[in-house]
Design an enzyme around this catalytic site. Structure first.
Site, short mmCIF file in Angstrom:
data_model
loop_
_atom_site.label_atom_id
_atom_site.label_comp_id
_atom_site.label_asym_id
_atom_site.label_seq_id
_atom_site.Cartn_x
_atom_site.Cartn_y
_atom_site.Cartn_z
N HIS A 188 0.81 -1.22 0.00
CA HIS A 188 0.00 0.00 0.00
C HIS A 188 0.84 1.27 0.00
O HIS A 188 0.40 2.30 -0.47
CB HIS A 188 -1.01 -0.03 1.14
CG HIS A 188 -2.13 -0.95 0.81
ND1 HIS A 188 -2.15 -2.26 1.21
CD2 HIS A 188 -3.23 -0.76 0.03
CE1 HIS A 188 -3.22 -2.84 0.71
NE2 HIS A 188 -3.89 -1.96 -0.01
N GLU A 429 -11.96 -9.92 -5.28
CA GLU A 429 -10.52 -10.02 -5.02
C GLU A 429 -10.15 -11.30 -4.29
O GLU A 429 -9.03 -11.46 -3.82
CB GLU A 429 -10.01 -8.79 -4.26
CG GLU A 429 -10.75 -8.49 -2.99
CD GLU A 429 -10.34 -7.16 -2.35
OE1 GLU A 429 -9.23 -6.69 -2.61
OE2 GLU A 429 -11.16 -6.61 -1.59
N ASP A 453 -5.12 -8.30 -4.58
CA ASP A 453 -5.42 -9.40 -3.68
C ASP A 453 -5.81 -10.65 -4.45
O ASP A 453 -5.47 -11.76 -4.03
CB ASP A 453 -6.54 -9.00 -2.71
CG ASP A 453 -5.98 -8.19 -1.56
OD1 ASP A 453 -4.94 -8.61 -1.02
OD2 ASP A 453 -6.55 -7.15 -1.22
N CYS A 500 -9.78 -2.40 -10.52
CA CYS A 500 -9.22 -1.32 -9.70
C CYS A 500 -7.88 -1.70 -9.09
O CYS A 500 -7.26 -0.91 -8.40
CB CYS A 500 -10.20 -0.91 -8.61
SG CYS A 500 -10.56 -2.23 -7.45
C1 PEP Z 1 -6.81 -4.99 -4.81
O1 PEP Z 1 -6.67 -5.87 -3.96
O2 PEP Z 1 -6.52 -5.14 -6.01
C2 PEP Z 1 -7.33 -3.66 -4.43
C3 PEP Z 1 -7.69 -2.77 -5.32
O3 PEP Z 1 -7.37 -3.37 -3.11
P1 PEP Z 1 -6.09 -3.08 -2.18
O4 PEP Z 1 -4.87 -2.95 -3.07
O5 PEP Z 1 -6.37 -1.83 -1.44
O6 PEP Z 1 -6.05 -4.27 -1.31
MG MG Z 2 -7.60 -5.59 -2.00
#
Ligand code: PEP
Ligand code: MG
Length: 548
Positions: A188, A429, A453, A500
């Site tokens: 993140h 995910e 994920d 996303c």
């Molecule tokens: C993902 O898992 O692709 C996602 C968009 O969420 P995050 O990266 O915040 O876990």
């Molecule tokens: Mg995620």
């Protein structure tokens, strides 16, 4: 000159002074002094110098921001000269015959612990002030007064690793680039650096110590190279590259205002991923069609306690109003795994990525969830807001969410509060969600595929663990098949599907995503215009028939 290879999180060149983040955290070793009187004098002189620095900052801040905002520097001056604090440091120097910097570190830490443990929010905040004071005094005592991050010039920030909450709390205007020794491309922290659209590297094996603090550095985010103390030849080459990149960025800016439509007329929405409303500027600058993922947990991460309903409502309302009718997808709290919030007081887990995170926390702490839902429902009366639920694995979870959402609405009705009826969708995910996406599609208004994920859980590879890089294949056919399957199931049920996760920004896959018929890609704002360029140059029919 030294150069080190890292992994580029965001392309581009940054040239500037290196600042070692958290050097205040580097432990100063206990060492004894012979002349206690001289050491006491050294400490008193350092305090006077720090007070002088803060006075200058106070005057500058008064001119630029007004007296109220500037008062923090006055407060730091007072804390520095606080009788109890100074006496405790002087007593330690005299009784234990230790260096001034060691005594400052130890006594400050005692105060920090004491303030942090208090119930009063105001006193808790003083812990952060004390950390600042400790760092300033230690900088002066160690002869590093120019290395303080409050210098006006933005810096290249280097660190062992950065947690998402540390990244969140940084003053983004003062950072040219990040370089970390550890960290993976889908952590993140890397995602936040991308949102900031600044050159950044993770997994860079450079020797991190205080001696590089204040030196000149160059970050080549495109090629993943970090230069320390570059020679003139390298500086010249990098300045030229920087010039070329700036020119390319200007070319991309010419794409602003254009529709995302392929040569054979297929449309796709290109939206932005954000972590807070401070990112809205880059959403406008990059001409996003909307916000496809607002990671609401970053609101929680930047705080010392739960954000209230009102606080959250104001943030969500600002986002939807600022987007003026464009859709804003706000994902509910996705805490857990690498995103830890102390005040949630989560149990220690063996496998946090597979533990109590995201929707699991919301379903087991419905009062926390309802607070967020009330804020979201209220904000949805002010624009086009959609709610997205993360880490779903079953239909049962969706039904439970619906019940809690209904309670949140009832609470608002009882209070006579105005609220809207936002769309409600889920993140796909987990492999479980992908495999039952036909069933899930009947329950929700939209899907968004979280490839970060989805890849981690499908390949059983911790997305944070860089030691497994050689096994990590973001293009693994299992993941690509799931994306295709989820898209088909969504369209069969008549709902929209977006991507996303970070894969959505991978330019080598844009044509493939168009061919699959993905309705939307939601990416870090700086990636929108490069993707638009590919979309404008693509003929989907020809790509499908293998001609492109
Ligand atoms: C993902 O898992 O692709 C996602 C968009 O969420 P995050 O990266 O915040 O876990
Ligand atoms: Mg995620």
């Amino acid at each position: 000159m030294e150069s080190y290879q890292g992994k580029g999180v965001f392309g581009g060149i940054a040239i500037g002074r290196i600042h070692v983040y958290g050097k205040g955290k580097l432990q100063i070793k206990k060492s004894s002094v012979k002349g206690v009187e001289a050491e006491l004098m050294r400490y008193r002189n350092a305090t006077l110098k720090a007070v002088g620095q803060l006075q200058k900052l106070y005057e500058k801040a008064c001119r630029e921001m007004g007296e109220t905002d500037a008062s923090i520097f006055e407060m730091h001056q007072m804390l520095l000269q606080d009788g109890g604090y100074c006496r405790a440091i002087e007593t330690m120097i005299s009784s234990q015959e230790v260096t001034a910097e060691y005594a400052v570190q130890e006594i400050s830490d005692q105060y920090i612990q004491m303030f942090s443990a208090m119930n009063d929010d105001y006193m808790k905040e003083r812990a952060a002030d004390l950390r600042d004071i400790r760092e300033r005094l230690c900088d002066i005592l160690l002869g590093k007064e120019y290395a303080h991050p409050e210098s006006e010039e933005p810096v290249i920030l280097v660190a062992e690793d950065l947690s998402p909450s540390e990244t969140m709390q940084m003053d983004k205007d003062k950072i040219l680039s990040f370089v970390t020794v550890r960290g993976s491309l889908v952590s993140h922290t890397a995602i936040l650096a991308r949102t900031m659209s600044i050159p950044a590297l993770v997994g860079t094996r450079f020797p991190l110590d205080e001696t590089i603090d204040g030196k000149t550095g160059i970050v080549d985010g495109t090629n993943g190279i970090f230069y320390i103390d570059p020679d003139e030849k390298t500086c010249k080459k990098m300045r030229e590259l920087l010039k070329r990149e700036t020119a390319q960025k200007e070319l991309l800016l010419a794409l602003k205002g254009k529709k995302n439509i392929t040569l054979d007329g297929q449309k796709i929405a290109l939206c932005a991923n954000i972590g807070n409303i401070t990112d809205l500027t880059s959403v406008y600058q990059n001409d996003a069609d909307g916000i496809g993922l607002f990671r609401s947990e970053f609101i929680y991460l930047g705080k010392e306690d739960y954000p209230t309903e009102e606080e959250q409502f104001q943030i969500y309302k600002t986002a939807v109003e600022a987007m003026e009718g464009k859709r804003v997808v706000i994902r509910t709290l996705d805490i857990g795994a690498d995103k830890q919030c102390g005040y949630f007081q989560m149990e220690q887990e063996e496998n946090p990525a597979m533990g109590c995170r995201a929707i699991r926390i919301c379903l087991t702490r419905p009062e926390v969830f309802r607070t967020q839902l009330r804020a979201l429902f209220r904000a949805s009366a002010y624009g086009r807001l959609a709610i997205m639920y993360p880490m779903i694995t079953s239909v049962k979870e969706i039904r439970r969410i619906r019940e809690i959402a209904a309670q949140a609405k009832e609470e608002l009705m009882e209070r006579g509060e105005r609220f809207g009826e936002p769309e409600q969708g889920i993140t796909i995910e987990t492999p479980a969600a992908a495999l039952i996406s036909d069933l899930l599609a009947r329950e929700v208004d939209f899907f968004s595929i979280g490839t970060n994920d989805l890849t981690q859980y499908t390949l059983a590879i911790d997305r944070q663990n860089t030691a497994l890089d050689e096994f990590y294949d973001p293009y693994h056919p299992a993941v690509m098949r799931m994306i295709s399957m989820v898209t088909e199931n969504a369209h069969r049920a008549g709902i929209r599907v977006s991507i996303c996760g970070e894969l959505g920004a991978d330019l080598s896959l844009t044509k493939e995503f168009l061919a699959l018929g993905i309705d939307e890609l939601s990416v870090s704002p700086g990636k929108i215009l490069p993707i638009r360029r590919v979309v404008l140059e693509t003929n989907v029919a020809e790509y499908r028939s293998g001609k492109e």
